[in-house]
Design a protein around this motif. Structure first.
Motif, PDB file in Angstrom:
ATOM      1  N   TRP A   1       0.924  -1.209   0.021  1.00  0.00           N
ATOM      2  CA  TRP A   1       0.130  -0.004  -0.052  1.00  0.00           C
ATOM      3  C   TRP A   1       1.046   1.338  -0.116  1.00  0.00           C
ATOM      4  CZ3 TRP A   1      -5.296   0.692   1.910  1.00  0.00           C
ATOM      5  CH2 TRP A   1      -6.267  -0.124   1.939  1.00  0.00           C
TER       6      TRP A   1
ATOM      7  N   GLY B   1      -6.925   2.039  -2.504  1.00  0.00           N
ATOM      8  CA  GLY B   1      -7.016   1.880  -0.872  1.00  0.00           C
ATOM      9  C   GLY B   1      -7.492   3.151  -0.248  1.00  0.00           C
TER      10      GLY B   1
ATOM     11  N   GLY C   1      -8.704   4.753   2.959  1.00  0.00           N
ATOM     12  CA  GLY C   1      -8.612   4.335   4.579  1.00  0.00           C
ATOM     13  C   GLY C   1      -9.232   5.771   5.356  1.00  0.00           C
TER      14      GLY C   1
ATOM     15  N   CYS D   1      -1.433   1.442   9.069  1.00  0.00           N
ATOM     16  CA  CYS D   1      -2.341   2.247   9.596  1.00  0.00           C
ATOM     17  C   CYS D   1      -2.284   2.558  11.055  1.00  0.00           C
ATOM     18  CB  CYS D   1      -3.831   1.782   9.291  1.00  0.00           C
ATOM     19  SG  CYS D   1      -4.277   0.036   9.581  1.00  0.00           S
TER      20      CYS D   1
ATOM     21  N   TYR E   1     -12.001   1.987  12.237  1.00  0.00           N
ATOM     22  CA  TYR E   1     -11.088   2.459  11.028  1.00  0.00           C
ATOM     23  C   TYR E   1     -11.413   1.222  10.087  1.00  0.00           C
ATOM     24  CZ  TYR E   1      -7.148   2.024   8.016  1.00  0.00           C
ATOM     25  OH  TYR E   1      -6.501   2.162   6.709  1.00  0.00           O
ATOM     26  N   THR E   2     -11.323   1.737   8.836  1.00  0.00           N
ATOM     27  CA  THR E   2     -11.435   0.654   7.796  1.00  0.00           C
ATOM     28  C   THR E   2     -10.769   1.188   6.656  1.00  0.00           C
ATOM     29  OG1 THR E   2     -12.641  -1.396   7.054  1.00  0.00           O
ATOM     30  CG2 THR E   2     -13.861   1.023   6.729  1.00  0.00           C
ATOM     31  N   TRP E   3     -10.837   0.525   5.507  1.00  0.00           N
ATOM     32  CA  TRP E   3     -10.165   0.695   4.245  1.00  0.00           C
ATOM     33  C   TRP E   3     -11.032   0.080   3.025  1.00  0.00           C
ATOM     34  CZ3 TRP E   3      -8.505  -3.194   7.622  1.00  0.00           C
ATOM     35  CH2 TRP E   3      -8.220  -4.330   6.884  1.00  0.00           C
ATOM     36  N   THR E   4     -10.748   0.582   2.022  1.00  0.00           N
ATOM     37  CA  THR E   4     -11.520  -0.259   0.788  1.00  0.00           C
ATOM     38  C   THR E   4     -10.280  -0.762  -0.003  1.00  0.00           C
ATOM     39  OG1 THR E   4     -11.324   1.711  -0.678  1.00  0.00           O
ATOM     40  CG2 THR E   4     -13.264   1.273   0.690  1.00  0.00           C
TER      41      THR E   4
ATOM     42  N   ASN F   1     -12.765  -4.058   1.291  1.00  0.00           N
ATOM     43  CA  ASN F   1     -12.682  -4.574   2.453  1.00  0.00           C
ATOM     44  C   ASN F   1     -14.449  -4.986   2.587  1.00  0.00           C
ATOM     45  OD1 ASN F   1     -12.909  -5.249   5.205  1.00  0.00           O
ATOM     46  ND2 ASN F   1     -10.956  -3.919   5.598  1.00  0.00           N
TER      47      ASN F   1
ATOM     48  N   PHE G   1      -5.990   9.938   5.695  1.00  0.00           N
ATOM     49  CA  PHE G   1      -5.202   8.616   5.152  1.00  0.00           C
ATOM     50  C   PHE G   1      -4.962   9.275   3.744  1.00  0.00           C
ATOM     51  CE2 PHE G   1      -7.025   7.231   9.147  1.00  0.00           C
ATOM     52  CZ  PHE G   1      -6.216   6.421   9.650  1.00  0.00           C
TER      53      PHE G   1
END
Length: 342
Positions: A88, A115, A117, A165, A209-212, A214, A264
């Motif tokens: 990433w 990505g 986030g 992260c 928290y998340t990201w793509t 996902n 992010f």
């Protein structure tokens, strides 16, 4: 005339045999490949597909090692490992050893700018408490609503140690003065998000928290179940400073504002590989360069894993199904890889 027909028949036979041979070339025969994959299982799918592609090219591909980011980047630089598909960038820049670009390289784009986030909060609580940014978690009523263990801080489902992260979240807690207001929970991400999903279904507030790509953004639909919230202002880490323009992102579905101050960097998901391995194996290098996956395909597979199809056998089946659905693209990658080896 008979001689001409015979000659044409021979030429046709040779041409067909050559074509068959070309489509079945195994330029990787006799070469053992040492892959790795990240500790987050949402990145396992791409490794499985690449694994199968390299095997089609004749390589003996070992079982991947699951490693924390800094350990992998050190290992690929040393030549102990050959590649992974979980880079990433620029998020991982800060985790690279100083001689990384001398000994290793980033190749191709698994998902360019794929990505994203950031922080998400249950929409019903965004509406109830008028939450717009992390700063709102300094308010007593917000902290209390999101405090599940009674320590006086809002609980954030965050990133485990060793993830890129994790350092960014720690930076945010410090520079925005949130250390006394938010508790980043760093346990297993998968377990933490499963707990968050259960809490949400029982009517409790969630903050994570998340990201793509996902599975989380399939189970928690942005704009319907959750909302992306802002950081108070863009205050980059040293590693983020070269890509500040990618931290404020327009057009994010389910964001509390447009553009979203995500905090992010929107990252490119890329393969990182040892340079000597790439130079010695032009077929593998070409395959890795061409390999790409649509975000929707990754997220769909991630959702299947979250629903229980998460064994290695399941992931292998998902990879086989994807290859079958994308046969023309797959054959094109293999053809180009074989041609690169000539």
């Amino acid at each position: 005339m008979k001689v001409l027909k015979l000659t044409l028949a021979v030429i046709l036979t040779v041409a067909m045999a050559s074509l068959a041979f070309a489509s079945d070339m195994k330029p990787g025969e006799g070469v053992t490949v040492k892959p790795a994959r990240a500790t987050w299982n949402t990145g396992f799918f791409q490794e499985a597909i690449i694994h199968k592609g390299l095997e089609e090219l004749g390589y003996d591909v070992q079982k991947p090692k699951d490693l924390a980011n800094p350990i992998f980047y050190k290992s690929v630089t040393l030549g102990d490992l050959d590649y992974w598909a979980n880079g990433w960038f620029p998020m991982h820049d800060a985790q690279l050893p100083k001689n990384f670009h001398e000994k290793a390289a980033l190749i191709g784009y698994v998902a360019k700018a794929g990505g994203l986030g950031g922080y998400l909060v249950s929409k019903r609580d965004v509406d109830k408490y008028n939450i717009k940014s992390l700063d709102d978690f300094k308010r007593p009523e917000v902290k209390k609503a999101f405090d599940s263990n009674g320590d006086g801080k809002a609980d954030l489902t965050a990133c485990p140690p060793g993830w890129g992260c994790e350092k960014v979240i720690a930076h945010h807690m410090k520079v925005y003065g949130l250390e006394d207001h938010i508790n980043p929970v760093k346990a297993s991400y998968e377990a933490g998000m499963a707990a968050a999903l259960g809490a949400y279904k029982s009517g409790k507030p969630v903050f994570f928290y998340t990201w793509t790509p996902n599975w989380t953004v399939f189970k928690f639909m942005p704009g319907k179940d959750v909302m992306w919230i802002n950081v108070p202002e863009i205050n980059p880490t040293e590693a983020q400073s070269s890509a500040v323009e990618r931290m404020t992102i327009p057009g994010v579905k389910g964001a509390v504002s447009d553009p979203l101050k995500a905090g992010f960097v929107a990252c490119d998901i890329r393969v990182a590989a040892n340079k000597k391995f790439l130079a010695d194996n032009p077929a593998a290098a070409k395959f890795l360069e061409l390999f790409t996956l649509p975000l929707t395909d990754i997220s769909e597979q991630n959702t299947r894993m979250n629903e229980g199809e998460k064994s290695d056998k399941d992931i292998q089946r998902h990879a086989d199904e994807w290859i079958a659905k994308n046969k023309a693209k797959w054959d094109g990658w293999l053809k180009a890889a074989r041609e690169a080896a000539k």
